[in-house]
Design an enzyme around this catalytic site. Structure first.
Site, PDB file in Angstrom:
ATOM      1  N   ALA A  11       1.224  32.339  32.531  1.00 16.50           N
ATOM      2  CA  ALA A  11       0.059  33.210  32.755  1.00 16.50           C
ATOM      3  C   ALA A  11       0.050  33.751  34.181  1.00 16.50           C
ATOM      4  O   ALA A  11      -1.000  33.911  34.786  1.00 16.50           O
ATOM      5  CB  ALA A  11      -1.239  32.458  32.449  1.00 16.50           C
ATOM      6  N   GLY A  12       1.237  34.024  34.695  1.00 20.56           N
ATOM      7  CA  GLY A  12       1.335  34.620  36.022  1.00 20.56           C
ATOM      8  C   GLY A  12       1.117  36.120  35.939  1.00 20.56           C
ATOM      9  O   GLY A  12       0.441  36.618  35.022  1.00 20.56           O
ATOM     10  N   ILE A  14       3.247  38.573  35.221  1.00 19.50           N
ATOM     11  CA  ILE A  14       3.791  39.251  34.024  1.00 19.50           C
ATOM     12  C   ILE A  14       2.961  38.852  32.800  1.00 19.50           C
ATOM     13  O   ILE A  14       2.611  39.702  31.980  1.00 19.50           O
ATOM     14  CB  ILE A  14       5.283  38.935  33.778  1.00 19.50           C
ATOM     15  CG1 ILE A  14       6.129  39.238  35.010  1.00 19.50           C
ATOM     16  CG2 ILE A  14       5.803  39.762  32.591  1.00 19.50           C
ATOM     17  CD1 ILE A  14       7.632  39.025  34.823  1.00 19.50           C
ATOM     18  N   ARG A  83      11.644  35.026  42.096  1.00 20.15           N
ATOM     19  CA  ARG A  83      12.436  35.072  43.329  1.00 20.15           C
ATOM     20  C   ARG A  83      11.542  35.257  44.546  1.00 20.15           C
ATOM     21  O   ARG A  83      10.443  35.784  44.450  1.00 20.15           O
ATOM     22  CB  ARG A  83      13.353  36.297  43.296  1.00 20.15           C
ATOM     23  CG  ARG A  83      14.494  36.163  42.399  1.00 20.15           C
ATOM     24  CD  ARG A  83      15.524  37.218  42.745  1.00 20.15           C
ATOM     25  NE  ARG A  83      15.324  38.460  42.044  1.00 20.15           N
ATOM     26  CZ  ARG A  83      16.041  39.554  42.293  1.00 20.15           C
ATOM     27  NH1 ARG A  83      16.957  39.537  43.251  1.00 20.15           N
ATOM     28  NH2 ARG A  83      15.838  40.657  41.605  1.00 20.15           N
ATOM     29  N   ARG A  89      18.701  36.389  41.557  1.00 15.59           N
ATOM     30  CA  ARG A  89      18.133  35.812  40.324  1.00 15.59           C
ATOM     31  C   ARG A  89      18.840  34.504  39.997  1.00 15.59           C
ATOM     32  O   ARG A  89      18.240  33.547  39.522  1.00 15.59           O
ATOM     33  CB  ARG A  89      18.296  36.791  39.154  1.00 15.59           C
ATOM     34  CG  ARG A  89      17.508  38.060  39.286  1.00 15.59           C
ATOM     35  CD  ARG A  89      17.684  38.928  38.053  1.00 15.59           C
ATOM     36  NE  ARG A  89      17.007  40.204  38.180  1.00 15.59           N
ATOM     37  CZ  ARG A  89      17.560  41.296  38.706  1.00 15.59           C
ATOM     38  NH1 ARG A  89      18.789  41.248  39.167  1.00 15.59           N
ATOM     39  NH2 ARG A  89      16.879  42.424  38.777  1.00 15.59           N
ATOM     40  N   ASN A  96      14.619  26.822  36.879  1.00 15.89           N
ATOM     41  CA  ASN A  96      14.095  27.396  35.634  1.00 15.89           C
ATOM     42  C   ASN A  96      14.751  26.889  34.349  1.00 15.89           C
ATOM     43  O   ASN A  96      14.138  26.972  33.284  1.00 15.89           O
ATOM     44  CB  ASN A  96      14.162  28.921  35.704  1.00 15.89           C
ATOM     45  CG  ASN A  96      13.094  29.475  36.637  1.00 15.89           C
ATOM     46  OD1 ASN A  96      12.185  28.743  37.037  1.00 15.89           O
ATOM     47  ND2 ASN A  96      13.183  30.744  36.993  1.00 15.89           N
ATOM     48  N   ILE A 119      11.948  36.431  29.447  1.00 20.93           N
ATOM     49  CA  ILE A 119      11.964  37.286  30.645  1.00 20.93           C
ATOM     50  C   ILE A 119      12.398  36.484  31.878  1.00 20.93           C
ATOM     51  O   ILE A 119      12.849  37.032  32.868  1.00 20.93           O
ATOM     52  CB  ILE A 119      10.568  37.904  30.889  1.00 20.93           C
ATOM     53  CG1 ILE A 119      10.102  38.728  29.666  1.00 20.93           C
ATOM     54  CG2 ILE A 119      10.566  38.785  32.130  1.00 20.93           C
ATOM     55  CD1 ILE A 119       8.780  39.468  29.872  1.00 20.93           C
ATOM     56  N   ARG A 152      14.358  51.762  35.165  1.00 24.81           N
ATOM     57  CA  ARG A 152      14.542  52.047  36.600  1.00 24.81           C
ATOM     58  C   ARG A 152      15.560  53.177  36.785  1.00 24.81           C
ATOM     59  O   ARG A 152      15.334  54.103  37.568  1.00 24.81           O
ATOM     60  CB  ARG A 152      15.028  50.778  37.321  1.00 24.81           C
ATOM     61  CG  ARG A 152      13.922  49.745  37.415  1.00 24.81           C
ATOM     62  CD  ARG A 152      14.409  48.456  38.048  1.00 24.81           C
ATOM     63  NE  ARG A 152      13.257  47.572  38.274  1.00 24.81           N
ATOM     64  CZ  ARG A 152      13.314  46.253  38.248  1.00 24.81           C
ATOM     65  NH1 ARG A 152      14.459  45.632  38.011  1.00 24.81           N
ATOM     66  NH2 ARG A 152      12.221  45.541  38.455  1.00 24.81           N
ATOM     67  N   HIS A 176      21.797  40.782  33.557  1.00 22.89           N
ATOM     68  CA  HIS A 176      20.688  41.241  34.395  1.00 22.89           C
ATOM     69  C   HIS A 176      20.895  40.645  35.786  1.00 22.89           C
ATOM     70  O   HIS A 176      20.253  39.676  36.162  1.00 22.89           O
ATOM     71  CB  HIS A 176      19.370  40.754  33.782  1.00 22.89           C
ATOM     72  CG  HIS A 176      18.153  41.275  34.484  1.00 22.89           C
ATOM     73  ND1 HIS A 176      17.969  42.582  34.804  1.00 22.89           N
ATOM     74  CD2 HIS A 176      17.044  40.618  34.919  1.00 22.89           C
ATOM     75  CE1 HIS A 176      16.801  42.733  35.407  1.00 22.89           C
ATOM     76  NE2 HIS A 176      16.221  41.546  35.484  1.00 22.89           N
TER      77      HIS A 176
HETATM   78  C1  PYR Z   1      13.345  42.246  37.845  1.00 23.95           C
HETATM   79  O1  PYR Z   1      12.404  42.792  38.428  1.00 23.95           O
HETATM   80  O2  PYR Z   1      14.442  42.805  37.726  1.00 23.95           O
HETATM   81  C2  PYR Z   1      13.169  40.951  37.254  1.00 23.95           C
HETATM   82  O3  PYR Z   1      14.135  40.364  36.828  1.00 23.95           O
HETATM   83  C3  PYR Z   1      11.826  40.395  37.168  1.00 23.95           C
END
Ligand code: PYR
Length: 317
Positions: A11-12, A14, A83, A89, A96, A119, A152, A176
């Site tokens: 519940a942060g 995100i 992070r 990451r 984690n 996520i 992005r 990722h």
């Molecule tokens: C990002 O912003 O890319 C994450 O992995 C949260």
């Protein structure tokens, strides 16, 4: 017809944004789980109280009891540590992996039929831990990264070309992390591939290269600006696109960390590729043709993910 039930583990920032978007889009009722049950309950109540203003009906509860996620249709997992500036990451794996193993146990016990979207970082390895420890079928466990990375990339391209983000499509493959592979050949403005736009004089190769680099550093750029924590609006929006495609059987083609069984020459690995998400979960892996340089970059990225998975195995295996 009963509403869908969506469990959000964590519940942060995100988790709260996910709950808000679920309300605004009327995707279902929400169970917001956190070890800090009061925070989860407070956010759930606050968001539910915005319903009369924004015109949505959703029941939202916050809890620290896994029993409350029983029967969830979708689970979105953000639990774990974000992070801080200077961290990659991958540096999060020690903290984690154990958190995700515990969450997986809760999902295995209470909602083994759910579609699970992870996520938490380091993403690809955490999806592997989730699948291993939950025992769910591979096509029901995916990672959210490619939608975010390509969002992005789309934004930066749209800014460069001075066109609407809606008319830009973009493609990012691989893990990722720093080795992700933004593919310009498969990224377009209204169907025109980016390399053609370079030839048309809309931009230069140097500018495209800089955008590719900025995309790969996209998460880090935000971590540095925030100083505390990592991105949350765009990651939440990206996971919601995946959940919506599953719940509404939209069969959208979205890049996600999915389980490969020989596609792209890669076996037994979760890594980012385009997939079709529908009511069946991951219904198809889309295998596009890569040229030699793209293939080499993708394989390098897969090798980096494999190293992380090996590290996760040593931690929770
Ligand atoms: C990002 O912003 O890319 C994450 O992995 C949260």
């Amino acid at each position: 017809m009963a509403r869908n039930k969506i469990a959000l583990i964590g519940a942060g920032n995100i988790g709260g944004t996910l709950a808000h978007l679920i309300g605004l889009k009327e995707l279902g009722d929400v169970v917001l789980f956190d070890i800090f049950g009061g925070v989860a309950a407070g956010k759930a109540l606050d968001i539910m109280q915005s319903g009369p203003v924004d015109g949505f009906d959703a029941n939202m509860v916050g809890t620290s009891d896994y029993a409350a996620i029983a029967g969830s249709d979708v689970v979105i997992v953000t639990a774990g540590f974000p992070r801080t500036p200077g961290m990659s990451r991958d540096d999060l794996i020690g903290k984690n992996a154990g958190v995700i193993a515990q969450v997986a146990e809760g999902i295995r016990t209470h909602c083994p039929d759910a579609f699970v979207i992870v996520i938490t970082n380091p993403l690809d390895a955490m999806v592997w831990v989730m699948r291993e420890k939950s025992g769910l079928p591979h096509h029901k466990v995916v990672g959210m990264a490619g939608v975010l990375d390509s969002a992005r990339f789309r934004l930066f391209l749209a800014q460069e070309f001075n066109v609407s983000v809606e008319d830009v499509t973009a493609f990012v493959l691989g893990g990722h992390g720093d080795t992700m592979v933004p593919l310009t050949r498969y990224s377009t403005v209204a169907g025109i591939p980016v390399p053609d736009l370079v030839k048309m004089g809309w931009t230069t190769q140097a500018k495209v290269d800089a955008i590719v680099q900025r995309t790969a550093n996209g998460g880090g750029e935000i971590v540095k600006l925030l100083e505390k924590g990592s991105a949350f609006y765009a990651p939440a929006a990206s996971a919601i696109a995946m959940a919506e495609s599953y719940l509404k059987d939209k069969k959208r083609v979205l890049p996600c960390a999915a389980w490969l069984t020989g596609q792209y020459g890669i076996r037994d690995l979760y890594v980012g590729v385009p997939v079709v998400i529908g009511a069946g979960g991951v219904e198809r892996i889309v295998e596009i043709r890569l040229d030699a340089a793209e293939k080499a970059a993708f394989e390098k990225s897969c090798a980096a993910v494999r190293e992380l998975v090996e590290a996760a195995k040593r931690l929770v295996g």
